[in-house]
Design a protein around this motif. Structure first.
Motif, mmCIF file in Angstrom:
data_model
loop_
_atom_site.group_PDB
_atom_site.id
_atom_site.type_symbol
_atom_site.label_atom_id
_atom_site.label_comp_id
_atom_site.label_asym_id
_atom_site.label_seq_id
_atom_site.Cartn_x
_atom_site.Cartn_y
_atom_site.Cartn_z
ATOM 1 N N UNK A 130 0.816 -1.209 0.000
ATOM 2 C CA UNK A 130 0.000 0.000 0.000
ATOM 3 C C UNK A 130 0.858 1.271 0.000
ATOM 4 N N UNK A 131 1.942 1.246 0.804
ATOM 5 C CA UNK A 131 2.828 2.410 0.841
ATOM 6 C C UNK A 131 3.598 2.529 -0.469
ATOM 7 N N UNK A 132 4.022 1.406 -1.011
ATOM 8 C CA UNK A 132 4.771 1.427 -2.260
ATOM 9 C C UNK A 132 3.928 1.991 -3.399
ATOM 10 N N UNK A 133 2.624 1.683 -3.394
ATOM 11 C CA UNK A 133 1.738 2.232 -4.434
ATOM 12 C C UNK A 133 1.726 3.749 -4.374
ATOM 13 N N UNK A 134 1.593 4.303 -3.167
ATOM 14 C CA UNK A 134 1.561 5.754 -3.000
ATOM 15 C C UNK A 134 2.910 6.365 -3.383
ATOM 16 N N UNK A 135 4.000 5.701 -2.990
ATOM 17 C CA UNK A 135 5.337 6.204 -3.319
ATOM 18 C C UNK A 135 5.534 6.237 -4.837
ATOM 19 N N UNK A 136 5.087 5.187 -5.536
ATOM 20 C CA UNK A 136 5.218 5.132 -6.987
ATOM 21 C C UNK A 136 4.345 6.210 -7.653
ATOM 22 N N UNK A 137 3.144 6.399 -7.146
ATOM 23 C CA UNK A 137 2.258 7.432 -7.703
ATOM 24 C C UNK A 137 2.873 8.814 -7.553
ATOM 25 N N UNK A 138 3.494 9.063 -6.405
ATOM 26 C CA UNK A 138 4.147 10.363 -6.174
ATOM 27 C C UNK A 138 5.280 10.559 -7.183
ATOM 28 N N UNK A 139 6.053 9.511 -7.419
ATOM 29 C CA UNK A 139 7.153 9.579 -8.383
ATOM 30 C C UNK A 139 6.627 9.888 -9.786
ATOM 31 N N UNK A 140 5.527 9.257 -10.171
ATOM 32 C CA UNK A 140 4.955 9.466 -11.499
ATOM 33 C C UNK A 140 4.486 10.919 -11.681
ATOM 34 N N UNK A 141 3.887 11.472 -10.641
ATOM 35 C CA UNK A 141 3.444 12.870 -10.731
ATOM 36 C C UNK A 141 4.644 13.800 -10.869
ATOM 37 N N UNK A 142 5.674 13.550 -10.098
ATOM 38 C CA UNK A 142 6.864 14.408 -10.173
ATOM 39 C C UNK A 142 7.505 14.350 -11.557
ATOM 40 N N UNK A 143 7.467 13.178 -12.183
ATOM 41 C CA UNK A 143 8.068 13.040 -13.510
ATOM 42 C C UNK A 143 7.231 13.723 -14.589
ATOM 43 N N UNK A 144 5.916 13.557 -14.490
ATOM 44 C CA UNK A 144 5.040 14.109 -15.537
ATOM 45 C C UNK A 144 4.709 15.578 -15.326
ATOM 46 N N UNK A 145 4.685 16.027 -14.046
ATOM 47 C CA UNK A 145 4.324 17.411 -13.743
ATOM 48 C C UNK A 145 5.296 17.991 -12.710
ATOM 49 N N UNK A 146 6.513 18.273 -13.126
ATOM 50 C CA UNK A 146 7.483 18.804 -12.160
ATOM 51 C C UNK A 146 7.102 20.173 -11.603
ATOM 52 N N UNK A 147 6.124 20.827 -12.237
ATOM 53 C CA UNK A 147 5.683 22.143 -11.758
ATOM 54 C C UNK A 147 4.798 22.043 -10.516
ATOM 55 N N UNK A 148 4.271 20.856 -10.234
ATOM 56 C CA UNK A 148 3.370 20.701 -9.095
ATOM 57 C C UNK A 148 4.150 20.409 -7.822
ATOM 58 N N UNK A 149 3.731 21.016 -6.721
ATOM 59 C CA UNK A 149 4.324 20.718 -5.415
ATOM 60 C C UNK A 149 3.599 19.509 -4.821
ATOM 61 N N UNK A 150 4.356 18.483 -4.505
ATOM 62 C CA UNK A 150 3.735 17.229 -4.068
ATOM 63 C C UNK A 150 4.632 16.553 -3.029
#
Length: 709
Positions: free
Chosen positions: A577-597
C-alpha cells in the motif's frame, strides 16, 4: 483601522434593506468577520438584523449592534445637544469596530423618528465613524425626472457634508425607466449610480404575514404554503367560469366562506398549474363543510386556506395596506433581493471601491459566495434530470432568484409544473422537457445507437434507453444543448455517471474519471480526492487523480499543494500500500514537475505544521497541504464523512473530473444548498476550456471503471 460602510437614505420607503443585504453579501465574500451596527433603533425586533444574523451565521452579541433607541436619542439631543448624542454613538460604534475587520452600518430609517435634519445626522455619524457612504434614493411611484433630480440632490447633500460617497443607489423605479435612468445618472454623477427596478415579489406579503396581520385562522395549509408570496388579490363574487378567468399567478383568492364552488375551483386551478395561486382567504367567519375541506386538502396539499371574521370590504382595505418585509422568516425574499442587487449593481467595481482587503482565511460562506459569483460571471445552462424532485425544485428556485445560470428540468412537464406550484417555485423561463415525448428523442436514439454500435445497440433499443432522464440529459450535454448536468439526488452514482462514461467519455489527457470534495473548514478549504468513484486505484491511476485534483483545486481558487496520503510518512514504512503511494508520487513528479507534491505522508503531517516540522522539516508541502489524495475509496469516503460530521465541515461535492464535459453526481441525502453549490460548480467547470474537449474524443470510454452504487 476597521473599514466601515454606511448605508443610508433621504426618506422612508426606499427599500434600502435590499442594498444593505447586498452590501453584506459583498463584504462576507471578502472577510470572515463582519460586524453590524445600527446607531438608532425602534422598539421591537429588528427584522433586518435577525435576517443578517441567520443568513450569515453572525456570532455578534445583539446587545452590541444598537447604539440607542430613538426615544432616548431624541431626549438626549433635546436636553444635551447633538454633539453629546453623536459622541455616545461614536463610542458605541468603536466598541463594535475593534472586534471586526469591517462593519456594516445601517443608517436611520426616517420613520417617525422625531429627529431634526436626519440626513445631516447620518452624514455626521458616517464622518465620525470614518465610514464610506452609500446613499439610497427611493423611486417608487415617481416620474423619472423627479427621481433623477432627487438622486443628484442626495449626492450633493452627502458630498457637501463631507462624506466619502462610494456610490449612489436608486431603488424601486419603474422597470421601463430603469435603463434610461441608469444612463442619464451615469453621466451626471462623479460616482457610480446603480438603478434597481421595483420588484413586486419583494413588496408582496407572504400568506403567513397576512395571517398574522389580519389575525386570521389557518384552516388548511403547511409552512411551505404559508411562505408563499401573495402577488395579487382576486376577490371572488362572480360565477365560477368568470372567476377562473380572473385568477392570476401567485394571487390570494378572497371569497366569502360559503362559496365552496370558488374555493374548490381555485384549488383545482392551482393543482393544474393554471395558474398556481398563493392561497385562499375566507371572509365572514364562514367555512366550507368538512367534506369540501377534505376535497380541498386532496386537490392542493399544503396550499393555505385561512379565515377571518370580517367581510370582504374591510379585509380588502387591510390587505392593500400590507407590504412584504425582509426578515429571517422569508429566506426566499432574501434570495430575490440578492438576485436583484447582483443583476443591477456592478458588484466587482463596488467591492473594489469599498477597498476591503481579502481575508487570508477562506470560510465556507466565502467559498460558496465565490462559487455563485463565478457561475454568474459567464452564464451557462445546466440540465437537471430530476426535475420532479422537491429538493431539486427548491434549488432551482434559489438559482433562478439569484440569477446564477440557465436551467433545463427533465421529467413529466405537468408534474413539474404542479409540484413547482405547490412549492411556490416560479420557474420563469426555465426550460422543461419530457424525454418521453420530446422531439429530440429520435435524434438522440440515432446518436446513441451510433456511439454504442460496437456493443450491438440498435436504434430501437436506443430509443428506449434515451427516454431515461440521465441518458437524455447526458446527450443534451454532448450535443451542446446544455453545458453540464447534475443528477443523483434520487439516482445512484452508477445511474448518474454511467451515461457520461458511455457518451461523453474521458478527456484525452485523463486515464480515468475521478472525483473530489471541497471540504470547507472553519478557516480554509481543502480538496479531498478520490472519495466517491474509484475503489482501489493503482499507482498510475492514483497519479492521474492527483494531477486532475490539482487542476480542479486551481480552477476554484485553491492553490494546489498535494499530499499523497498513506499510513506512513516519508521512508518510515514499507509494504504494497505504501509502495503504491510512493510510486504514484514519483509518477506525478516526472510528468508534472511544476506541481508541489509530497508522499507518502500521513494526514497529520500533511495539514499540521507542528507535526510536519518533526516528520518532514524540509518539505514545502507538509503542514500546509491543500489537496489530499487518499489511497483508496474506503479511506477517502470514510475520512471525508468523519471530518464533515465531527469537525462541522461543509462538504461540497462530489465533483467529477476527467470527463470531456461536466457531469456531477449528488449524494442521495443532498440538501438544497448542496444542489445549489454543485450546479454552480458544474457551470464553472463548463466555463473552463479544458473542461470541454476541443480535440477529438478520447478512445477511452471509462466503461471499465467500477461504479459505486
Amino acid at each position: 483601522m476597521t473599514r466601515s460602510v454606511y448605508v443610508t437614505g433621504i426618506d422612508r420607503g426606499d427599500g434600502r434593506q435590499v442594498v444593505e443585504l447586498g452590501v453584506m453579501e459583498l463584504l462576507t465574500r471578502q472577510v470572515d468577520r463582519v460586524g453590524v451596527f445600527r446607531p438608532l433603533v425602534h422598539d421591537g425586533p429588528d427584522r433586518l438584523f435577525e435576517l443578517l444574523r441567520a443568513r450569515y451565521r453572525l456570532s455578534q452579541d445583539p446587545a452590541t449592534v444598537y447604539g440607542m433607541d430613538y426615544h432616548e436619542a431624541s431626549a438626549l439631543q433635546a436636553e444635551r445637544g447633538t454633539d453629546e448624542l453623536v459622541s455616545r454613538l461614536v463610542d458605541r460604534f468603536h466598541a463594535v469596530a475593534r472586534d471586526y475587520e469591517v462593519v456594516l452600518v445601517l443608517g436611520t430609517d426616517f420613520a417617525a423618528t422625531q429627529l431634526p435634519d436626519e440626513l445631516a445626522l447620518n452624514a455626521r455619524l458616517a464622518n465620525e465613524f470614518g465610514a464610506s457612504v452609500i446613499p439610497v434614493v427611493g423611486g417608487k411611484g415617481q416620474p423619472a425626472e423627479s427621481v433623477r433630480a432627487e438622486a443628484r440632490n442626495a449626492f450633493r447633500a452627502y458630498d457637501g457634508l463631507g462624506c466619502d460617497v462610494l456610490a449612489m443607489v436608486v431603488n424601486r423605479v419603474a422597470a421601463e425607466d430603469r435603463e434610461a435612468l441608469a444612463e442619464r445618472l451615469g453621466t451626471r454623477l462623479p460616482v457610480p449610480c446603480y438603478v434597481l427596478p421595483d420588484e413586486p415579489a419583494l413588496a408582496a406579503p407572504t400568506v403567513a404575514q397576512i395571517t398574522h396581520a389580519l389575525g386570521a385562522t389557518v384552516v388548511l395549509g403547511d409552512d411551505a404554503g404559508l411562505a408563499r408570496d401573495a402577488l395579487d388579490f382576486v376577490f371572488g363574487g362572480a360565477m365560477l367560469p368568470n372567476f377562473l378567468n380572473a385568477l392570476t399567478p401567485g394571487c390570494l383568492v378572497v371569497t366569502p366562506g360559503d362559496r365552496a364552488d370558488l374555493v374548490v375551483g381555485a384549488l383545482a386551478a392551482h393543482s393544474a398549474g393554471t395558474p398556481p395561486i398563493a392561497g385562499v382567504l375566507l371572509t365572514l367567519n364562514e367555512r366550507p363543510s368538512e367534506e369540501i375541506l377534505t376535497l380541498a386538502a386532496r386537490l392542493a396539499p399544503g396550499t393555505p386556506v385561512i379565515s377571518v371574521p370580517g367581510n370582504s370590504f374591510p379585509t380588502a382595505a387591510e390587505l392593500f395596506a400590507l407590504e412584504g418585509k425582509l426578515n429571517a422568516a422569508t429566506p426566499r425574499k432574501a434570495e430575490t433581493a440578492l438576485g436583484l442587487f447582483e443583476r443591477h449593481v456592478d458588484t466587482a467595481d463596488l467591492l473594489k471601491r469599498v477597498s476591503v482587503a481579502r481575508s487570508g482565511r477562506v470560510t465556507p460562506m466565502m467559498f460558496e459566495h465565490e462559487l455563485l459569483e463565478q457561475a454568474r460571471a459567464d452564464r451557462r445552462r445546466v440540465v437537471l434530470p430530476e426535475g420532479t424532485e422537491e429538493r431539486v425544485l427548491r434549488a432551482a428556485d434559489v438559482l433562478i432568484r439569484r440569477d446564477v445560470c440557465d436551467l433545463t428540468l427533465l421529467g413529466d412537464v405537468e408534474t413539474i409544473r404542479r409540484k413547482a406550484a405547490d412549492l411556490s417555485v416560479n420557474l420563469g423561463d426555465t426550460q422543461l422537457i419530457d424525454p418521453q415525448t420530446s422531439e429530440l428523442r429520435d435524434a438522440f436514439a440515432e446518436k446513441y445507437a451510433a456511439l454504442r454500435a460496437h456493443k450491438g445497440v440498435s436504434v430501437e433499443l436506443a430509443y428506449d434507453v434515451v427516454s431515461d432522464v440521465n441518458y437524455f440529459g447526458t446527450l443534451m450535454v454532448q450535443e451542446g444543448l446544455a453545458d453540464g448536468m447534475v443528477s443523483g439526488s434520487v439516482h445512484s452514482t452508477a445511474a448518474t455517471i454511467r451515461p457520461a462514461f458511455e457518451i461523453i467519455k474521458t478527456k484525452p489527457d485523463a486515464s480515468i474519471v475521478s472525483s473530489v470534495f471541497f471540504m470547507c473548514l472553519a478557516d480554509k478549504v481543502l480538496v479531498y480526492g478520490d472519495c466517491a468513484v474509484n475503489p482501489d486505484p493503482d499507482a498510475e491511476q492514483l497519479a492521474d487523480i492527483a494531477v486532475q485534483s490539482a487542476a480542479t483545486a486551481a480552477r476554484f481558487g485553491v492553490e494546489p499543494r498535494i499530499a499523497m496520503l498513506s499510513y506512513s510518512t516519508g521512508t518510515s514504512g514499507s509494504g504494497a500500500d505504501v509502495d503504491k503511494v510512493r510510486e504514484a508520487t514519483k509518477l506525478v513528479r516526472e510528468s508534472r514537475p511544476d506541481l508541489r507534491i509530497e508522499g507518502p505522508i500521513q494526514y497529520d503531517a500533511a495539514v499540521e505544521p507542528s507535526v510536519a516540522a518533526t516528520k518532514l522539516p524540509e518539505s514545502e508541502v507538509a503542514g500546509q497541504a491543500t489537496v489530499l489524495i487518499f489511497p483508496d475509496l474506503n479511506t477517502g469516503n470514510n475520512t471525508y464523512k468523519a471530518v464533515q460530521r465531527s469537525a462541522g465541515a461543509v462538504a461540497v461535492g462530489p465533483v467529477l473530473q476527467g470527463l470531456r464535459k461536466p457531469v456531477n453526481d449528488l449524494s442521495r441525502g443532498a440538501l438544497v444548498s448542496d444542489i445549489v453549490n454543485t450546479v454552480a460548480i458544474t457551470a464553472i467547470q463548463s466555463q473552463n476550456p479544458a473542461a470541454s474537449a476541443a480535440s477529438a474524443p478520447s478512445d477511452r470510454s471509462a466503461q471499465g471503471q467500477e461504479l459505486p452504487a
